[in-house]
Design an enzyme around this catalytic site. Structure first.
Site, PDB file in Angstrom:
ATOM      1  N   GLY A  88       0.597  -1.452   0.009  1.00 57.65           N
ATOM      2  CA  GLY A  88       0.265   0.253  -0.151  1.00 57.65           C
ATOM      3  C   GLY A  88       0.513   1.110   0.093  1.00 57.65           C
ATOM      4  O   GLY A  88       2.339   1.311  -0.334  1.00 57.65           O
ATOM      5  N   ARG A  89       0.195   2.420   0.499  1.00 55.24           N
ATOM      6  CA  ARG A  89       0.927   3.411   0.472  1.00 55.24           C
ATOM      7  C   ARG A  89       2.006   3.793   2.300  1.00 55.24           C
ATOM      8  O   ARG A  89       2.811   4.433   2.260  1.00 55.24           O
ATOM      9  CB  ARG A  89       0.340   4.843   0.412  1.00 55.24           C
ATOM     10  CG  ARG A  89      -0.098   5.564  -1.289  1.00 55.24           C
ATOM     11  CD  ARG A  89      -0.744   6.178  -0.814  1.00 55.24           C
ATOM     12  NE  ARG A  89      -2.320   6.702  -1.031  1.00 55.24           N
ATOM     13  CZ  ARG A  89      -3.010   7.467  -0.544  1.00 55.24           C
ATOM     14  NH1 ARG A  89      -1.775   8.197   0.124  1.00 55.24           N
ATOM     15  NH2 ARG A  89      -3.780   7.700   0.057  1.00 55.24           N
ATOM     16  N   GLU A  92       5.993   3.527   1.812  1.00 59.77           N
ATOM     17  CA  GLU A  92       6.742   4.859   1.454  1.00 59.77           C
ATOM     18  C   GLU A  92       6.961   5.840   2.669  1.00 59.77           C
ATOM     19  O   GLU A  92       7.607   6.628   2.695  1.00 59.77           O
ATOM     20  CB  GLU A  92       6.182   5.536   0.456  1.00 59.77           C
ATOM     21  CG  GLU A  92       4.768   6.028   0.415  1.00 59.77           C
ATOM     22  CD  GLU A  92       4.179   7.355  -0.757  1.00 59.77           C
ATOM     23  OE1 GLU A  92       4.977   6.741  -2.104  1.00 59.77           O
ATOM     24  OE2 GLU A  92       3.491   7.747  -0.345  1.00 59.77           O
ATOM     25  N   CYS A 118       4.026  -6.672  -1.907  1.00 64.67           N
ATOM     26  CA  CYS A 118       3.468  -5.444  -3.081  1.00 64.67           C
ATOM     27  C   CYS A 118       4.954  -3.862  -3.196  1.00 64.67           C
ATOM     28  O   CYS A 118       6.401  -3.564  -3.219  1.00 64.67           O
ATOM     29  CB  CYS A 118       2.721  -5.144  -2.178  1.00 64.67           C
ATOM     30  SG  CYS A 118       2.502  -3.881  -3.855  1.00 64.67           S
ATOM     31  N   HIS A 119       4.291  -2.988  -2.292  1.00 65.22           N
ATOM     32  CA  HIS A 119       5.493  -1.455  -2.255  1.00 65.22           C
ATOM     33  C   HIS A 119       5.946  -2.011  -0.138  1.00 65.22           C
ATOM     34  O   HIS A 119       6.912  -1.549  -0.383  1.00 65.22           O
ATOM     35  CB  HIS A 119       4.568  -0.737  -1.883  1.00 65.22           C
ATOM     36  CG  HIS A 119       4.531  -0.041  -3.276  1.00 65.22           C
ATOM     37  ND1 HIS A 119       3.135  -0.327  -3.815  1.00 65.22           N
ATOM     38  CD2 HIS A 119       5.038   1.223  -3.629  1.00 65.22           C
ATOM     39  CE1 HIS A 119       2.827  -0.013  -4.890  1.00 65.22           C
ATOM     40  NE2 HIS A 119       3.509   0.886  -4.904  1.00 65.22           N
ATOM     41  N   TYR A 138       5.656  -5.137  -6.328  1.00 67.13           N
ATOM     42  CA  TYR A 138       5.457  -4.767  -7.030  1.00 67.13           C
ATOM     43  C   TYR A 138       5.962  -3.753  -8.510  1.00 67.13           C
ATOM     44  O   TYR A 138       7.000  -3.495  -7.617  1.00 67.13           O
ATOM     45  CB  TYR A 138       4.169  -3.642  -6.676  1.00 67.13           C
ATOM     46  CG  TYR A 138       3.325  -2.639  -7.451  1.00 67.13           C
ATOM     47  CD1 TYR A 138       2.582  -3.424  -7.888  1.00 67.13           C
ATOM     48  CD2 TYR A 138       3.348  -2.531  -8.207  1.00 67.13           C
ATOM     49  CE1 TYR A 138       0.806  -3.676  -8.674  1.00 67.13           C
ATOM     50  CE2 TYR A 138       2.250  -1.293  -9.041  1.00 67.13           C
ATOM     51  CZ  TYR A 138       1.336  -2.090  -9.706  1.00 67.13           C
ATOM     52  OH  TYR A 138       0.586  -1.472 -10.513  1.00 67.13           O
TER      53      TYR A 138
END
Length: 201
Positions: A88-89, A92, A118-119, A138
């Site tokens: 997800g976000r 980051e 993923c992320h 990802y």
């Protein structure tokens, strides 16, 4: 005594990538703690649903409120047997927290099981633990990984890869493969009893 697993999450963590493994691992008897920098047990993070709907990148929709069950400031990484970093976000921005990176490095130094999806690989990259490691992520994260010495493999979204103590996957469609490989690294022994149909009296 049940093994303890730590989840590092943050606001707009991918909904399926935190909910499904958290609940599955808890159902199997593991003690699972989900924490977020700057938040305490009982508070929540907002999740985001990332979906693949034919666009050039994933779409994003508001997910659920995911309740944290442990306080970030109370984490002692030495007490945990494994680490999970959903995508997800969230990755980051939680990777900007030095304590997140310190916790992450411990699991690699101690050769404990780590699962990232993923992320989530953005946290591992920022922690500097991927040099020489086979991994996936990802696809949009992929180009960054060889730059830090990782051996990046672009896999279909429903597949995963294991390299020693590290299990990685590109996105939530890989849950069956990713979780199965992670459970193997954890040393889980799961016996499923065959289902029988009730015979009418």
């Amino acid at each position: 005594m049940a093994k303890k697993i730590l989840f590092l999450v943050g606001d707009y963590v991918e909904d399926y990538e935190v909910m499904v493994p958290f609940q599955a691992l808890a159902a199997l008897g593991y003690q699972v703690h989900a924490v977020c920098p700057g938040k305490k047990a009982g508070e929540f993070v907002r999740t985001a649903v990332h979906d693949f709907e034919g666009d050039q990148t994933y779409s994003e929709k508001r997910g659920h409120n995911f309740t944290l069950n442990y306080s970030f400031d109370e984490v002692n990484e030495h007490e945990y047997d494994a680490l999970v970093i959903p995508g997800g976000r969230a990755p980051e921005y939680i990777r900007l927290n030095p304590r997140v990176l310190e916790i992450t490095r411990h699991f690699f130094t101690a050769n404990k099981p780590v699962a990232a999806i993923c992320h989530g690989l953005q946290v591992l990259a920022a922690a500097g633990v991927l040099n020489g490691r086979r991994c996936t992520a990802y696809a949009a994260v992929g180009p960054d990984l060889p730059l830090i010495g990782a051996e990046y493999h672009e896999l279909p979204a429903d597949q995963a890869i294991t390299d020693g103590n590290l299990v990685t996957a590109p996105a939530w469609p890989a849950h069956p493969a990713w979780l199965a490989q992670f459970l193997k690294v954890l040393g889980a022994k799961i016996e499923i009893e065959p289902q029988t149909e009730a015979v009418p009296a």
